[in-house]
Structure formats: structure tokens, C-alpha cells
Design a protein around this motif. Structure first.
Motif, mmCIF file in Angstrom:
data_model
loop_
_atom_site.group_PDB
_atom_site.id
_atom_site.type_symbol
_atom_site.label_atom_id
_atom_site.label_comp_id
_atom_site.label_asym_id
_atom_site.label_seq_id
_atom_site.Cartn_x
_atom_site.Cartn_y
_atom_site.Cartn_z
ATOM 1 N N ALA A 21 -5.663 12.988 2.086
ATOM 2 C CA ALA A 21 -4.732 11.902 1.823
ATOM 3 C C ALA A 21 -5.326 10.953 0.794
ATOM 4 O O ALA A 21 -6.545 10.758 0.727
ATOM 5 C CB ALA A 21 -4.395 11.142 3.103
ATOM 6 N N LEU A 22 -4.451 10.342 -0.015
ATOM 7 C CA LEU A 22 -4.843 9.355 -1.019
ATOM 8 C C LEU A 22 -4.095 8.060 -0.707
ATOM 9 O O LEU A 22 -2.878 8.055 -0.538
ATOM 10 C CB LEU A 22 -4.493 9.824 -2.434
ATOM 11 N N GLY B 1 0.829 -1.207 0.000
ATOM 12 C CA GLY B 1 0.000 0.000 0.000
ATOM 13 C C GLY B 1 0.857 1.248 0.000
ATOM 14 O O GLY B 1 2.004 1.234 0.466
ATOM 15 N N TYR B 2 0.295 2.313 -0.533
ATOM 16 C CA TYR B 2 1.017 3.596 -0.576
ATOM 17 C C TYR B 2 0.046 4.715 -0.228
ATOM 18 O O TYR B 2 -1.073 4.771 -0.748
ATOM 19 C CB TYR B 2 1.613 3.833 -1.962
ATOM 20 N N SER B 3 0.489 5.592 0.679
ATOM 21 C CA SER B 3 -0.328 6.728 1.098
ATOM 22 C C SER B 3 0.418 8.019 0.833
ATOM 23 O O SER B 3 1.624 8.110 1.105
ATOM 24 C CB SER B 3 -0.670 6.635 2.593
ATOM 25 N N TYR B 4 -0.309 8.999 0.308
ATOM 26 C CA TYR B 4 0.276 10.313 0.039
ATOM 27 C C TYR B 4 -0.581 11.365 0.715
ATOM 28 O O TYR B 4 -1.802 11.419 0.520
ATOM 29 C CB TYR B 4 0.335 10.580 -1.467
ATOM 30 N N GLU B 5 0.046 12.206 1.538
ATOM 31 C CA GLU B 5 -0.669 13.248 2.265
ATOM 32 C C GLU B 5 -0.509 14.589 1.556
ATOM 33 O O GLU B 5 0.606 14.986 1.230
ATOM 34 C CB GLU B 5 -0.141 13.352 3.691
ATOM 35 N N ARG C 275 -5.676 -24.672 -1.004
ATOM 36 C CA ARG C 275 -6.343 -25.569 -1.959
ATOM 37 C C ARG C 275 -7.445 -24.844 -2.725
ATOM 38 O O ARG C 275 -8.560 -25.357 -2.852
ATOM 39 C CB ARG C 275 -6.925 -26.772 -1.216
ATOM 40 N N ALA C 276 -7.127 -23.672 -3.223
ATOM 41 C CA ALA C 276 -8.110 -22.919 -3.998
ATOM 42 C C ALA C 276 -7.380 -21.940 -4.894
ATOM 43 O O ALA C 276 -6.170 -21.744 -4.776
ATOM 44 C CB ALA C 276 -9.081 -22.185 -3.068
ATOM 45 N N ASP C 277 -8.122 -21.336 -5.810
ATOM 46 C CA ASP C 277 -7.527 -20.358 -6.714
ATOM 47 C C ASP C 277 -7.168 -19.075 -5.965
ATOM 48 O O ASP C 277 -7.783 -18.736 -4.944
ATOM 49 C CB ASP C 277 -8.511 -20.033 -7.853
ATOM 50 N N ASN C 278 -6.158 -18.363 -6.501
ATOM 51 C CA ASN C 278 -5.731 -17.102 -5.881
ATOM 52 C C ASN C 278 -6.789 -16.022 -6.061
ATOM 53 O O ASN C 278 -7.527 -16.002 -7.047
ATOM 54 C CB ASN C 278 -4.414 -16.630 -6.495
ATOM 55 N N ASP C 279 -6.858 -15.109 -5.082
ATOM 56 C CA ASP C 279 -7.750 -13.948 -5.156
ATOM 57 C C ASP C 279 -6.894 -12.690 -5.342
ATOM 58 O O ASP C 279 -5.937 -12.468 -4.604
ATOM 59 C CB ASP C 279 -8.564 -13.794 -3.863
ATOM 60 N N ILE C 280 -7.252 -11.854 -6.312
ATOM 61 C CA ILE C 280 -6.580 -10.580 -6.541
ATOM 62 C C ILE C 280 -7.493 -9.462 -6.044
ATOM 63 O O ILE C 280 -8.660 -9.384 -6.453
ATOM 64 C CB ILE C 280 -6.249 -10.373 -8.031
ATOM 65 N N ARG C 281 -6.951 -8.589 -5.187
ATOM 66 C CA ARG C 281 -7.769 -7.543 -4.585
ATOM 67 C C ARG C 281 -7.087 -6.183 -4.772
ATOM 68 O O ARG C 281 -5.859 -6.076 -4.713
ATOM 69 C CB ARG C 281 -7.972 -7.799 -3.085
ATOM 70 N N PHE C 282 -7.919 -5.138 -4.956
ATOM 71 C CA PHE C 282 -7.412 -3.775 -5.086
ATOM 72 C C PHE C 282 -8.301 -2.839 -4.270
ATOM 73 O O PHE C 282 -9.484 -3.128 -4.049
ATOM 74 C CB PHE C 282 -7.416 -3.302 -6.550
ATOM 75 N N GLY C 283 -7.733 -1.701 -3.858
ATOM 76 C CA GLY C 283 -8.529 -0.710 -3.133
ATOM 77 C C GLY C 283 -7.941 0.687 -3.263
ATOM 78 O O GLY C 283 -6.724 0.857 -3.344
ATOM 79 N N ILE C 284 -8.820 1.696 -3.315
ATOM 80 C CA ILE C 284 -8.407 3.096 -3.359
ATOM 81 C C ILE C 284 -9.270 3.875 -2.363
ATOM 82 O O ILE C 284 -10.492 3.654 -2.292
ATOM 83 C CB ILE C 284 -8.574 3.699 -4.767
ATOM 84 N N GLU C 285 -8.637 4.794 -1.619
ATOM 85 C CA GLU C 285 -9.368 5.636 -0.665
ATOM 86 C C GLU C 285 -8.868 7.067 -0.772
ATOM 87 O O GLU C 285 -7.669 7.318 -0.812
ATOM 88 C CB GLU C 285 -9.157 5.129 0.755
ATOM 89 N N TYR C 286 -9.810 8.017 -0.821
ATOM 90 C CA TYR C 286 -9.464 9.439 -0.762
ATOM 91 C C TYR C 286 -10.125 10.021 0.474
ATOM 92 O O TYR C 286 -11.357 10.021 0.602
ATOM 93 C CB TYR C 286 -9.937 10.178 -2.014
ATOM 94 N N ASP C 287 -9.278 10.486 1.385
ATOM 95 C CA ASP C 287 -9.754 11.047 2.658
ATOM 96 C C ASP C 287 -9.679 12.568 2.557
ATOM 97 O O ASP C 287 -8.592 13.136 2.425
ATOM 98 C CB ASP C 287 -8.871 10.545 3.796
ATOM 99 N N LEU C 288 -10.829 13.226 2.617
ATOM 100 C CA LEU C 288 -10.897 14.676 2.498
ATOM 101 C C LEU C 288 -10.807 15.308 3.882
ATOM 102 O O LEU C 288 -11.770 15.335 4.649
ATOM 103 C CB LEU C 288 -12.208 15.087 1.808
ATOM 104 N N LYS C 289 -9.596 15.760 4.231
ATOM 105 C CA LYS C 289 -9.337 16.503 5.474
ATOM 106 C C LYS C 289 -9.819 15.769 6.716
ATOM 107 O O LYS C 289 -10.260 16.369 7.688
ATOM 108 C CB LYS C 289 -9.959 17.893 5.411
ATOM 109 N N ASN C 290 -9.788 14.428 6.670
ATOM 110 C CA ASN C 290 -10.187 13.603 7.812
ATOM 111 C C ASN C 290 -11.636 13.866 8.238
ATOM 112 O O ASN C 290 -11.984 13.732 9.413
ATOM 113 C CB ASN C 290 -9.238 13.836 8.988
ATOM 114 N N ILE C 291 -12.456 14.247 7.236
ATOM 115 C CA ILE C 291 -13.879 14.493 7.505
ATOM 116 C C ILE C 291 -14.744 13.463 6.794
ATOM 117 O O ILE C 291 -15.618 12.838 7.389
ATOM 118 C CB ILE C 291 -14.272 15.914 7.066
ATOM 119 N N ILE C 292 -14.493 13.277 5.501
ATOM 120 C CA ILE C 292 -15.262 12.340 4.709
ATOM 121 C C ILE C 292 -14.302 11.577 3.809
ATOM 122 O O ILE C 292 -13.325 12.138 3.300
ATOM 123 C CB ILE C 292 -16.351 13.061 3.879
ATOM 124 N N SER C 293 -14.564 10.277 3.641
ATOM 125 C CA SER C 293 -13.691 9.420 2.840
ATOM 126 C C SER C 293 -14.510 8.707 1.772
ATOM 127 O O SER C 293 -15.645 8.257 2.035
ATOM 128 C CB SER C 293 -12.993 8.382 3.723
#
Length: 630
Positions: free
Chosen positions: A232-233, A222-226, A244-262
Motif C-alpha cells: 500500500a502507498l 490523506g489518500y491510500s492506494y492498495e 498566535r503563531a505562524d502556520n505549519d505545513i506538513r507532508f508525509g509519504i509511506e510505502y508499506d511492503l506487504k504489511n512486513i516493512i514500511s
């Protein structure tokens, strides 16, 4: 068919249905039913949380992530599973407690299940309804490795207690996770995480059906930029590799607006996920969305609360407290030393040893030049010493002269002007040859001057060997100023003058150089008798003839300093630098103490006390270096 067998068949059907909902198709019985994860924020980011998790839900994704939690806190998460399974629920409750230096602790519980399962006997007669429930309790701990390898390393582990129950049947098993985080020191914001989930898989057995949860390797980054405005992004990626199962690929993105709403969006290896979060003071509410083609959509909701101060705030408070304690300790040490010297001075004064008392007061004033009691006692002692001399001299005429020379000598000695002080003591001895106190002071001064003469002689010899005749001549002249009767210095001075005359190619240049030497000698003589104004004028003429004359420039600075007493601001700066140097000295950081005290010599080059301190620190530094070589 017996009632017992029919119940087992129903159990298998229920487990298959839950794993259809919560795990991979075709791998029932091999992976935990809790693969959906924990926390609305993590779920809405596709479950790619093993490297960036910094809330209590990370206890599921990577126990090492507990160290990313800045605050003690709790979280509750509820999911009503999918529109097609409205009776099934999925819940998480977790808490985390980070410490400054003892690692981070976490505890959590996850539970899922449903009711309303119809039970039949072997004759297909309905017996009523039973419920299915699977729960696991998690105890976790994480700590920072006490060394760095191009970055910070954090390790974590968790113990999981799994319980399965359906109807009247239940069983419990124990498992374990092990995780690691790695933060690169040269790339701020980048974190890599690894969690071996169910390294030891919990095994349960309901009647005759035994199941063991297979291990899953989670690798994430993960990488975070303030941003400057406080926003922060964060981006993250993760691959889950079940045994004993297939691999799972996961991705995620978050934009936090001034620690008020994300705002969040992700991919959980099957479908797009999304979510939103709101923060207010220590409270956070998160909402997520995900769906499955077979079962419909679900809407995870989480509430979390931060409790108390952050680890950084506690660490800063502890650092400030330690610094204040160090300052108090240093001030106490200086205060104790000041009191000790004052007490000695008073004791010497009571016993009539006024000179010793005077020396103790000089040391006390070096610890705190503004101390009123020490200054008052110095003034009293000067008068008492003079009065003591008056009582010892019978002749009125001799008493006047002796008192005059004694007081002047004492004043020069107190200001470290040893040549002038010696002149006064010698004048006193011409009047009163048996004056023991004058002899004692002359002995003290000669001890101080002998060290300076030795240094100048060594420099003179070395310069002459190197062919630096003018520099060598300056050193011999310095010795003649300190000891006018020094035959070796007189011979060396004459010898070098003759050599300079013989080696001069340009007569005018040599004449100017000799003229500068003569002027410098006169300036030294005037300086030694306290005629600083005349010495300053002569040194100015030397520098006009020879601008690179280092000793003339040094002597000019000293003469100007003698003509201009230290300002109040300079005295205060000296006091501050002295205390700072003593702080390093008491911590055995002698090199730093010498660097600080050398700054005082730039302000007050003749400060004899500071020179003693530097000499003592140098000796201790040599002892340490000698010990290391041995």
C-alpha cells in the motif's frame, strides 16, 4: 533576590528552553509543549497524521481517527530529545479499543521533562538540583454519524488533563479537543480530517506565572492506494494553524511492503523527517528520525501490539451468527408448520374425517416434499378413503366402478389435474348419484375452475374490444375447455369465427387461421380428457400453421409436462425456492416472495398451492400499499 523569585526565573528559563526544542520560536507560552506529536510513525511522516492516523497515537492528532483503528491495541513511544539536550525525554503511552457499533475508546498519557536543573538562593549559593516535568492524560471517544452525506462522517472528542511541575511547584488544568473525519464514498481511499486542538485550552499557574494553551486548528487530507500484492502507498498533507503563531505545513509519504516493512519520509514544517517500520503478526516496531538546527537530531522509537480480533472480523462473525439464527428460525417455523399440519391430519384421521386429513397432508408435503411420515400417511389415507367408499357401496359391481373412478379422481385431484378429476367424479355420480364425497370434490373443483373462467372471460372481452380477435377466440376456447356447456363461450367462439372470416383479406391465410383454431379446439378437448399425446400432436400442427400462437405454446408446455413427471432435481429446486419464498413472506417482503414463487410456476405451472401463496402475498401487498395511500 529571594529564593522564591529565583526559582521562578529558573522555571521561565527551562520552559523557554523546552519550547525552543518542542515548539515554534517566539511563541513560548502559547502552544503545548507536546507539538512534537506522538508515535514514531506519525513523527517520521512529518506529523501529517490528522486524516490517516490508524494507531493509538492518533489520540493526539485527531480523536475522530480512533474509528480508523481496526484492532484493539496499545503503543509505547520514547524519544531522547536531541543531542544538545541529552537529559530531556519525551514519552507517549496509548491504548485504543474499537467496538462494532458503540464507537471507539482511547486513553493515553504524554510526558516530557528533564532533571539536573541547578537551584540558587538570592546570594548565588547553590542549593542543589531540581527537575521539570509536564504531563497530560487524554481520554477520547469517536463514533460514526448514523447518516451519510456523499460519504462517511466520524466525530471524536477528547478530554485532556495537563500537569506542570518544577521543583516544589505544580498545577493542573483541563482542556478539550474536537475532531472530524470525512471519507468520500465515490473516491475510495481519500480521507479528510480536521482537529480543533485545545478548543478549551488547559490553564496552569506556577506561583504567579499563569499560562493557557492556545487552540490550534489542524486540517489534513490523506489518500491510500492498495496494490494487488498486498502492499500500500499512503500520502498525506496537513496544515496547523495556531491561534498566535505562524502556520505549519506538513507532508508525509509511506510505502508499506506487504504489511512486513514500511518506509516513510516527511516534512514537519522545519526539516525533512524519515523512518522505517517492521511488522510481525500482531507486533509492530517503528523507528523515526528528525532534527533541529539549534538542538541536533532525535530518534523516536515505538512498539505497538494489536490485541484480539479486528472490528471487521467481529462484524463478519456477528453477521454470520445472525444469518445462522435467521436460518434456524425459518427452519423452525417451517418445521412447526409441518408438525402442525401433520398433527391436524392425524386428528382428522382419528375422527374419520379422511378428506380433511388428506388436505392437511398435501399442505404438509408442500412445506417439505421429502418428509417420509407425510408421504407414508398420504399413501395410507388414499387406501383408507377407497376402503371407506367400499364399505358405503352395497353393490359389488357399483363398488368396483365407483372405487375405480374415486381412486382416479382422487389421484388427479392430488396432482391438481382438476378437469380430469371432475370427469371421474361425474362418472362416479352417474353410477352413484347420492355420493356426497364426489359432490364435495366437484364443488371444490368448480370453485377453483370458476376463478380461471372469470379471468379468461375478462381477457376475451378486453381482447375483442381491442380488436385482437384471434386472442379473444383463444380465451373463449379456453373457457369451453374448462366448461364445455358454457353458452356464452360457445356464442363468443362462433361470433369471432364469423368476424375473422369476414375480415380476412387473404382467403388462404384466413383458412389456415381457422384451421389452427379448429386444431386448437381439438387439442383442448384431448388435453381435458387426459389424452396428452394426441393433444401434443395437434398443438404441434397449430404452431406449424401459426408459430406466434401463445396459448398453443403454453398448452403444449403443459401437455409435455404432464407426460413427463417432475425430475428429482426439479422437485429439489422447487423445495429450495419454496423455502426461500417463505423466508421473504415471514419477513413481510411479499414482492420478493412473489418473484421467487413465480420461478416455481415456470417449473411446475399447475402448482395450485404456489398459486394460492402468490395470491395471498398479493393481497397482503395491496393492503400495505392501501395503508400507505391512506
Amino acid at each position: 533576590m529571594t529564593k522564591k523569585k529565583l526559582t521562578i526565573i529558573i522555571l521561565i528559563v527551562v520552559l523557554a528552553a523546552c519550547e525552543n526544542v518542542l515548539a515554534e520560536v517566539g511563541v513560548g507560552g502559547t502552544r503545548s509543549v507536546f507539538t512534537l506529536g506522538a508515535g514514531s510513525r506519525a513523527i517520521s511522516m512529518g506529523g501529517a497524521f490528522s486524516a490517516i492516523g490508524d494507531d493509538p497515537s492518533v489520540i493526539y492528532y485527531n480523536p475522530a481517527g480512533l474509528r480508523l483503528n481496526k484492532y484493539p491495541g496499545i503503543m509505547g513511544n520514547h524519544i531522547q530529545l536531541f543531542s544538545g539536550f541529552s537529559g530531556a525525554s519525551y514519552d507517549f503511552l496509548g491504548a485504543v479499543y474499537p467496538t462494532i457499533s458503540s464507537g471507539s475508546f482511547g486513553i493515553g498519557i504524554m510526558t516530557t521533562g528533564t532533571g539536573g536543573i541547578r537551584e540558587f538562593d538570592e546570594f548565588s549559593n547553590e542549593l542543589g538540583e531540581i527537575s521539570y516535568r509536564e504531563s497530560q492524560a487524554i481520554l477520547a471517544y469517536a463514533f460514526d454519524v448514523p447518516f451519510e452525506l456523499f460519504g462517511k462522517i466520524t466525530l471524536g472528542t477528547s478530554i485532556k488533563i495537563l500537569n506542570q511541575s518544577i521543583g516544589d511547584y505544580s498545577d493542573t488544568g483541563t482542556g478539550m479537543d474536537v475532531g472530524i473525519l470525512y471519507s468520500l464514498s465515490y473516491l475510495k481511499g481519500l480521507v479528510m480530517g480536521c482537529n480543533i486542538q485545545d478548543l478549551v485550552g488547559a490553564e496552569t499557574k506556577l506561583v504567579s506565572l499563569s499560562e493557557r494553551v492556545d487552540r490550534t486548528l489542524m486540517l489534513g487530507a490523506g489518500y491510500s492506494y492498495e496494490f494487488q500484492d498486498g502492499s500500500a502507498l499512503t500520502v498525506s498533507a496537513q496544515v496547523d494553524m495556531p491561534e498566535r503563531a505562524d502556520n505549519d505545513i506538513r507532508f508525509g509519504i509511506e510505502y508499506d511492503l506487504k504489511n512486513i516493512i514500511s518506509f516513510r519520509v516527511g516534512f514537519d514544517s522545519e526539516q525533512i523527517t524519515a523512518g522505517i517500520g517492521f511488522s510481525w503478526q500482531e507486533y509492530t516496531a517503528d523507528y523515526g528520525y528528525f532534527s533541529r538546527e539549534e538542538a541536533g537530531s532525535s530518534h523516536p522509537v515505538s512498539i505497538s501490539v494489536n490485541l484480539g480480533e479486528s472490528v471487521e472480523r467481529k462484524r463478519e462473525a456477528l453477521k454470520a451468527l445472525r444469518k445462522a439464527e435467521e436460518e434456524r428460525y425459518l427452519q423452525q417455523v417451517l418445521s412447526d408448520r409441518l408438525k402442525n399440519h401433520l398433527q391436524k391430519a392425524k386428528s382428522f384421521r382419528e375422527n374419520g374425517e379422511l378428506e380433511k386429513a388428506y388436505d392437511e397432508l398435501k399442505i404438509a408435503l408442500e412445506y417439505d416434499p421429502s418428509d417420509e411420515e407425510a408421504s407414508r400417511l398420504v399413501s395410507l389415507l388414499e387406501d383408507e378413503i377407497v376402503k371407506q367408499q367400499q364399505q358405503e357401496i352395497e353393490s359389488v359391481e357399483k363398488r368396483v366402478l365407483v372405487n375405480r373412478h374415486f381412486k382416479l379422481g382422487l389421484g388427479y385431484y392430488g396432482n391438481n389435474e382438476y378437469l380430469l378429476s371432475k370427469g371421474e367424479w361425474n362418472s362416479l355420480l352417474e353410477i352413484d348419484p347420492g355420493n356426497t364425497k364426489a359432490k364435495e370434490y366437484i364443488k371444490k373443483i368448480e370453485e377453483k375452475l370458476s376463478g380461471q373462467i372469470i379471468r379468461h372471460r375478462k381477457n376475451a372481452v378486453d381482447f375483442e374490444k381491442e380488436g385482437k380477435l384471434a386472442a379473444a377466440l383463444d380465451e373463449w376456447n379456453m373457457i369451453r375447455a374448462l366448461d364445455p356447456e358454457n353458452r356464452e363461450a360457445e356464442e363468443g367462439s362462433q361470433r369471432l369465427k364469423e368476424r375473422l372470416q369476414a375480415l380476412s383479406i387473404n382467403f388462404d391465410s384466413a383458412k389456415r387461421k381457422l384451421r389452427a383454431i379448429d386444431l386448437f379446439e381439438k387439442a383442448l378437448n384431448n388435453f381435458s380428457i387426459g389424452n396428452y399425446s394426441q393433444a401434443t400432436d395437434l398443438l404441434g400442427r397449430v404452431l406449424q400453421i401459426q408459430p406466434d400462437h401463445k396459448e398453443a405454446r403454453k398448452l403444449l408446455d403443459r401437455a409435455r409436462r404432464r407426460m413427463t413427471p417432475l425430475a428429482k432435481e426439479e422437485k429439489e429446486e422447487i423445495r429450495i425456492l419454496y423455502i426461500e419464498g417463505m423466508k421473504y413472506f415471514t419477513q413481510r417482503k411479499y414482492k420478493s416472495a412473489v418473484e421467487i414463487w413465480n420461478k416455481i410456476l415456470k417449473i411446475d405451472p399447475d402448482n395450485e398451492s404456489i398459486k394460492k401463496n402468490i395470491e395471498e402475498a398479493g393481497k397482503r401487498l395491496e393492503m400495505i400499499n392501501s395503508g400507505e395511500k391512506d
